[in-house]
Design an enzyme around this catalytic site. Structure first.
Site, PDB file in Angstrom:
ATOM      1  N   ARG A 169      -3.815  -3.558  13.411  1.00 52.21           N
ATOM      2  CA  ARG A 169      -5.274  -3.718  13.361  1.00 52.21           C
ATOM      3  C   ARG A 169      -5.590  -5.183  13.637  1.00 52.21           C
ATOM      4  O   ARG A 169      -5.591  -6.009  12.729  1.00 52.21           O
ATOM      5  CB  ARG A 169      -5.838  -3.268  12.004  1.00 52.21           C
ATOM      6  CG  ARG A 169      -5.683  -1.777  11.769  1.00 52.21           C
ATOM      7  CD  ARG A 169      -6.382  -1.308  10.501  1.00 52.21           C
ATOM      8  NE  ARG A 169      -6.151   0.112  10.295  1.00 52.21           N
ATOM      9  CZ  ARG A 169      -5.156   0.620   9.576  1.00 52.21           C
ATOM     10  NH1 ARG A 169      -4.294  -0.198   8.983  1.00 52.21           N
ATOM     11  NH2 ARG A 169      -5.014   1.918   9.445  1.00 52.21           N
ATOM     12  N   GLU A 211      -9.750  -5.002   4.712  1.00 52.81           N
ATOM     13  CA  GLU A 211      -9.452  -3.852   3.851  1.00 52.81           C
ATOM     14  C   GLU A 211      -8.291  -4.178   2.924  1.00 52.81           C
ATOM     15  O   GLU A 211      -8.318  -3.891   1.725  1.00 52.81           O
ATOM     16  CB  GLU A 211      -9.119  -2.643   4.731  1.00 52.81           C
ATOM     17  CG  GLU A 211      -9.173  -1.313   4.021  1.00 52.81           C
ATOM     18  CD  GLU A 211     -10.574  -0.735   3.964  1.00 52.81           C
ATOM     19  OE1 GLU A 211     -10.761   0.242   3.229  1.00 52.81           O
ATOM     20  OE2 GLU A 211     -11.472  -1.272   4.620  1.00 52.81           O
ATOM     21  N   ASP A 228      -5.829  -7.614   6.829  1.00 50.79           N
ATOM     22  CA  ASP A 228      -7.225  -7.532   7.233  1.00 50.79           C
ATOM     23  C   ASP A 228      -8.139  -7.474   6.004  1.00 50.79           C
ATOM     24  O   ASP A 228      -7.688  -7.570   4.868  1.00 50.79           O
ATOM     25  CB  ASP A 228      -7.455  -6.325   8.147  1.00 50.79           C
ATOM     26  CG  ASP A 228      -7.035  -5.013   7.503  1.00 50.79           C
ATOM     27  OD1 ASP A 228      -6.703  -5.004   6.297  1.00 50.79           O
ATOM     28  OD2 ASP A 228      -7.027  -3.980   8.199  1.00 50.79           O
ATOM     29  N   TYR A 240       1.429  -5.999  13.106  1.00 49.01           N
ATOM     30  CA  TYR A 240       0.280  -5.305  12.497  1.00 49.01           C
ATOM     31  C   TYR A 240      -0.651  -4.759  13.572  1.00 49.01           C
ATOM     32  O   TYR A 240      -0.982  -5.456  14.532  1.00 49.01           O
ATOM     33  CB  TYR A 240      -0.465  -6.251  11.570  1.00 49.01           C
ATOM     34  CG  TYR A 240      -1.490  -5.554  10.712  1.00 49.01           C
ATOM     35  CD1 TYR A 240      -1.130  -4.485   9.903  1.00 49.01           C
ATOM     36  CD2 TYR A 240      -2.813  -5.968  10.713  1.00 49.01           C
ATOM     37  CE1 TYR A 240      -2.065  -3.840   9.107  1.00 49.01           C
ATOM     38  CE2 TYR A 240      -3.758  -5.335   9.908  1.00 49.01           C
ATOM     39  CZ  TYR A 240      -3.373  -4.271   9.120  1.00 49.01           C
ATOM     40  OH  TYR A 240      -4.308  -3.620   8.333  1.00 49.01           O
ATOM     41  N   GLU A 273       0.795  -1.227   0.000  1.00 53.89           N
ATOM     42  CA  GLU A 273       0.000   0.000   0.000  1.00 53.89           C
ATOM     43  C   GLU A 273       0.832   1.284   0.000  1.00 53.89           C
ATOM     44  O   GLU A 273       0.458   2.270  -0.628  1.00 53.89           O
ATOM     45  CB  GLU A 273      -0.925   0.058   1.229  1.00 53.89           C
ATOM     46  CG  GLU A 273      -2.009  -0.987   1.232  1.00 53.89           C
ATOM     47  CD  GLU A 273      -1.646  -2.166   2.105  1.00 53.89           C
ATOM     48  OE1 GLU A 273      -2.537  -2.768   2.675  1.00 53.89           O
ATOM     49  OE2 GLU A 273      -0.438  -2.481   2.214  1.00 53.89           O
ATOM     50  N   ASP A 287      -2.117  -5.294   3.397  1.00 50.51           N
ATOM     51  CA  ASP A 287      -2.358  -5.650   4.794  1.00 50.51           C
ATOM     52  C   ASP A 287      -3.231  -6.890   4.911  1.00 50.51           C
ATOM     53  O   ASP A 287      -4.003  -7.225   4.001  1.00 50.51           O
ATOM     54  CB  ASP A 287      -3.006  -4.479   5.541  1.00 50.51           C
ATOM     55  CG  ASP A 287      -2.040  -3.320   5.738  1.00 50.51           C
ATOM     56  OD1 ASP A 287      -0.819  -3.533   5.612  1.00 50.51           O
ATOM     57  OD2 ASP A 287      -2.505  -2.195   6.013  1.00 50.51           O
ATOM     58  N   HIS A 329      -4.221 -14.067  13.651  1.00 47.97           N
ATOM     59  CA  HIS A 329      -3.534 -12.794  13.865  1.00 47.97           C
ATOM     60  C   HIS A 329      -2.850 -12.809  15.220  1.00 47.97           C
ATOM     61  O   HIS A 329      -3.208 -13.570  16.105  1.00 47.97           O
ATOM     62  CB  HIS A 329      -4.526 -11.634  13.809  1.00 47.97           C
ATOM     63  CG  HIS A 329      -5.170 -11.472  12.472  1.00 47.97           C
ATOM     64  ND1 HIS A 329      -6.073 -10.467  12.191  1.00 47.97           N
ATOM     65  CD2 HIS A 329      -5.053 -12.181  11.315  1.00 47.97           C
ATOM     66  CE1 HIS A 329      -6.475 -10.571  10.942  1.00 47.97           C
ATOM     67  NE2 HIS A 329      -5.876 -11.601  10.396  1.00 47.97           N
TER      68      HIS A 329
END
Length: 787
Positions: A339, A91, A89, A337, A14, A87, A383
């Site tokens: 989130r 998103e 997740d 990470y 990203e 990432d 995670h």
């Protein structure tokens, strides 16, 4: 990680920071590029969801990303493999899916790599075992995006019509506002109850009279001086073998008093009484360390301990995750990470923490085996919790490479992680009972204190303790009263939400997900629904009006249980292969009925009035509360016959406008102090007959009125009816239409002479806006093609 193929593999992440860090760990056979976030999304204008055709979304390249997409497409054409390393997740999965759709690399050559830390071992492991895009996760994100778009784009226009322009509603944000509004109303409706306490200070020094010394110590010397803190009081008490106690029982009954007469009867009975220790109980208490951070607890700790807004906490955490230049070590991802809703820690991570504790803190602080923390229901065990990627990189070691906010947050994360693998802190807790025989019966006082006997994890993660330290004492021992007093108290309303407590409330109620809390809290402030004062959230008049409208016509949308249910359904799309179209259909049917009803029946907020206790000072009729563009205000109920109105404060109390020393430059009437959406200003007291206003500077001084617009004789090219006039702004003169605000044409003042000549030659105004843009050098047609 060298590659034998002559073609390079393309890796897309990203951000440039993430790309720079990852590039260190991949060999020359990889080209790492950044997508700069989302590259494709629903267009910002319009619904762009075909509800009749299975909610089919229409996507477009995100504005401003065409150049990025062109560069990525060119690189994709030359690569032999595409690795999407966004990432981990939902998103990130959605970004990866959109990239795969746009870049057009064959599916068998497209891989998904996920990692929760940007370290050499994590990157090597991820690229050694690449996977494929998780379509369930993508569809869960797509369903969420479509749901949010439907709610936002179908309710928001209704609010524009019925409340005020520019408003928005959101599936999650509106419920968050409701939580703040309900707390605001709880506070407003709260009725305080009176109650009395009779605390005492005792000492084991029977030969000393500390009363005057104690009273002098706790009494502020001046009005500005604050009384001693609890810690300062506890220190004084310990130095004088004294301690505080509370009256718990009178006779066989629990002591409770709701009025002064009752309390003073007991207080008077306590005067001159001898007190004796009736019971002493000592036991060991254990304080366990908290689990490592997840997103929500990191946001709460950032707010309460560092005074960071949730948005700031997440921004700094992102920097620490993506990589920081730490000198000779290069760019390193310092944390995992950020989130995540899982407290899970890998065995490798707990092993490193235990090694550090044993080597640097001491074997006494190391438990027999690694601590394992149970994750809450629904947490993703794949995670990890938020932790440092290398526990040996202590905050002090890398402080010189971090800015102030990065250091503070890294220090918080590092200490929490190390502490979570340490032994508990141990305390000796002592409870005392002191009895005095009085004319109203035996009065029992209770006191407690604790002493730290082993600091454990608190050596790294300090715990605040305001508990008093009791003197050496035993049952049957006499104690002397240093001070006894009857104190009046009142029950307090619930506290307003802080950022930390609002995040906690959202998490408890299942509203949104930890990754969305920062944007939710930011959005509800940006929209003007809540405001933050002294780090506490207050609901605005606008927030209350919008909440009431949505509560009345969209009960499901505003229902906390329903919102939680929808979040769970979205989770099931990802985790249990639930049909995403089924979730949308289940939602949309009832929603459409509510929308149709609201469109027909919802009244405009400005048409609704609420009675007040005030009478109109001009005509004597009752005043009512109305809602206007600047919020709630008081207005005469005889409007429009009587046009008197005045502002009110947050409690609805009338705010009288103060007359200033200034006179109206147009009619000579007195100017009065007023407040609007842009802050305080002066307005003519003869309003609405005279609508003159004057701006105030930061010191509250009146600024001279703006000069009147100067005619130019040049026609407006947009509305054709208006004429361009010269107006003044902070940046100097500019050309605007005299039909403002209906026509908002703005042209540079430098074009004036050119436009006059063109008009004289019959070439101005042109037929179309596009021709005008070409004449003015704006090249709109070319820009439109690029966009």
């Amino acid at each position: 990680m060298a590659k034998s193929s002559s073609k390079k593999s393309l890796v897309v992440v990203e951000s440039p920071a993430k790309a720079k860090t990852i590039n260190r760990y991949l060999g020359s056979g990889y080209e790492v590029k950044a997508s700069m976030g989302h590259v494709r999304d629903l267009p910002s204008k319009g619904l762009n969801v075909d509800i009749e055709n299975d909610f089919a979304p229409t996507y477009e390249i995100t504005p401003g990303k065409r150049r990025t997409v062109t560069s990525l497409r060119a690189a994709a054409k030359k690569c032999d493999k595409l690795f999407l390393a966004t990432d981990l997740d939902r998103e990130g999965e959605a970004i990866a899916w959109h990239l795969a759709q746009i870049l057009g690399v064959p599916e068998e050559q497209t891989y998904r790599v996920i990692f929760n830390a940007i370290t050499h071992s994590a990157i090597k492991r991820a690229f050694g075992e690449p996977g494929r895009i998780d379509t369930d996760k993508v569809m869960a994100q797509q369903a969420r995006r479509i749901l949010d778009r439907i709610v936002g784009y179908q309710i928001s226009p209704l609010l524009w019509k019925k409340v005020a322009r520019g408003l928005s509603a959101g599936r999650v944000q509106s419920v968050a506002v409701k939580i703040v509004v309900e707390r605001e109303r709880e506070i407003r409706d709260f009725k305080a109850d009176e109650y009395w306490l009779i605390p005492a200070v005792f000492t084991t020094d029977l030969q000393s009279d500390y009363r005057d010394e104690w009273l002098e110590f706790v009494r502020p010397k001046t009005e500005e001086e604050k009384p001693p803190t609890v810690a300062e009081q506890n220190k004084w008490l310990a130095e004088h073998n004294a301690f505080k106690a509370e009256l718990a029982k009178v006779g066989a009954e629990k002591f409770e008093s709701s009025n002064q007469k009752e309390a003073e009867k007991i207080f008077n009975a306590l005067k001159g009484v001898e007190f004796k220790v009736a019971d002493v109980q000592t036991k060991e208490s254990v304080s366990q360390p908290s689990p490592p951070f997840i997103t929500s607890t990191l946001q709460q700790a950032g707010a309460s301990q560092l005074s960071f807004a949730t948005k700031r906490t997440m921004r700094v955490a992102q920097q620490l995750y993506e990589g920081i230049d730490v000198g000779s070590m290069g760019f390193l991802g310092l944390i995992t990470y950020m989130r995540t809703d899982s407290t899970h820690l890998s065995s490798e991570a707990t092993g490193e923490a235990r090694n550090y504790i044993g080597r640097h803190i001491g074997e006494d602080y190391l438990p027999e085996k690694a601590r394992v923390y149970a994750a809450k229901k629904g947490a993703q065990q794949a995670h990890e919790a938020i932790r440092p990627t290398d526990v040996d990189l202590t905050p002090s070691d890398i402080k010189s490479f971090l800015n102030d906010e990065q250091f503070k947050l890294y220090d918080l994360i590092w200490r929490r992680f190390v502490a979570c693998q340490m032994n508990p802190a141990r305390w000796d807790v002592t409870n005392l009972e002191i009895v005095g025989e009085t004319s109203v019966g035996a009065c029992l006082y209770k006191a407690s204190g604790r002493v730290l006997i082993f600091d454990g994890f608190s050596k790294i993660w300090a715990t605040t303790s305001e508990g008093q330290q009791l003197p050496a004492i035993k049952a049957g021992q006499n104690v002397a009263a240093v001070d006894i007093k009857a104190e009046q108290h009142f029950t307090k309303p619930p506290a307003r939400y802080s950022e930390a407590s609002l995040v906690k409330a959202l998490e408890k109620e299942g509203i949104g997900r930890p990754s969305t809390y920062a944007s939710i809290i930011s959005t509800i402030q940006d929209r003007g629904y809540v405001e933050q004062t002294q780090k506490r959230f207050f609901a605005t008049d606008l927030g209350e009006v919008v909440t009431d409208k949505l509560n009345e016509y969209f009960p499901n949308i505003m229902d906390i249980a329903f919102t939680r249910y929808m979040e769970e359904q979205l989770d099931k799309i990802e985790e249990q292969h639930l049909d995403w179209l089924g979730v949308l259909r289940e939602f949309y049917g009832p929603f459409k009925k509510s929308l149709d009803t609201a469109t027909k029946k919802m009244k405009h907020a400005k048409a609704e009035v609420t009675p007040s206790e005030y009478m109109c000072p001009k005509c004597g009729k009752a005043m009512v509360y109305r809602f206007g563009k600047n919020g709630r205000f008081l207005s005469c109920s005889a409007y429009p016959k009587c046009k008197f109105g005045c502002p009110c404060d947050k409690e609805g109390k009338m705010v009288e406008e103060k007359v200033s020393e200034h006179k109206c430059p147009n009619c000579g009437s007195a100017m009065v102090n007023k407040s609007g959406r842009f802050g305080p200003f002066l307005g003519c007291s003869d309003y609405p007959n005279c609508k003159t206003t004057l701006k105030l500077d930061k010191q509250g001084n009146a600024l001279p009125p703006a000069p009147p617009a100067e005619p130019t004789g040049v026609k407006c090219y947009k509305c054709k009816d208006g004429e361009l006039v010269i107006r003044q702004s902070k940046r100097g003169p500019f050309l605007g239409c005299n039909k403002f605000p209906k026509c908002r044409t703005i042209i540079s003042h430098k074009e004036l002479n050119k436009l006059k000549k063109l008009q004289q030659a019959g070439q101005w105004p042109p037929e179309t806006w596009e021709q005008a843009d070409l004449i003015l050098g704006r090249k709109r047609e070319k820009a439109a093609k690029k966009g």
